[in-house]
Design a protein around this motif. Structure first.
Motif, PDB file in Angstrom:
ATOM      1  N   GLN A   4      -8.729  64.269  72.703  1.00 58.68           N
ATOM      2  CA  GLN A   4      -8.622  63.699  71.254  1.00 58.68           C
ATOM      3  C   GLN A   4     -10.401  63.355  70.678  1.00 58.68           C
ATOM      4  N   LYS A   5     -10.674  63.399  69.452  1.00 61.77           N
ATOM      5  CA  LYS A   5     -11.924  63.357  69.657  1.00 61.77           C
ATOM      6  C   LYS A   5     -11.880  61.700  69.072  1.00 61.77           C
ATOM      7  N   GLN A   7     -13.020  58.497  67.474  1.00 58.21           N
ATOM      8  CA  GLN A   7     -12.719  58.253  65.198  1.00 58.21           C
ATOM      9  C   GLN A   7     -13.267  56.627  65.597  1.00 58.21           C
ATOM     10  N   HIS A  24     -11.381  59.287  73.605  1.00 58.98           N
ATOM     11  CA  HIS A  24     -10.488  59.699  74.440  1.00 58.98           C
ATOM     12  C   HIS A  24     -12.141  59.505  75.892  1.00 58.98           C
ATOM     13  N   LYS A  40     -15.478  64.244  75.262  1.00 60.73           N
ATOM     14  CA  LYS A  40     -16.086  64.626  74.175  1.00 60.73           C
ATOM     15  C   LYS A  40     -18.114  64.035  73.525  1.00 60.73           C
TER      16      LYS A  40
END
Length: 76
Positions: A4-5, A7, A24, A40
């Motif tokens: 997941q990016k 956020q 994540h 990420k």
């Protein structure tokens, strides 16, 4: 599993809106250390341990991460 990016929060619960970041992360045991990384994010890789003589010592965080790993069968 899809990464997941990162956020910002969309709602404010305990902090004002947009002041919380959801990331994540990967957490694993490596000898006396617990390693923490966010695949990420650039340069987000660190370690924590429970050795009071180490600059990486954070007994509270170590204990919580250890419990999380144990509960998910990832400690041994």
């Amino acid at each position: 599993m899809v990464l997941q990016k990162t956020q910002k929060s969309q709602k404010g619960y305990r902090t004002p809106k947009g002041k919380t970041v959801y990331v994540h992360m990967g957490i694993w045991r490596d000898g006396e250390y617990i390693r923490i990384t966010a695949p990420k994010e650039k340069f987000l890789h660190t370690t924590v341990n429970s050795n009071p003589d180490s600059e990486r010592c954070h007994k509270n965080l170590y204990g919580k991460l250890k419990r999380l790993l144990e509960e998910n069968g990832c400690w041994d």
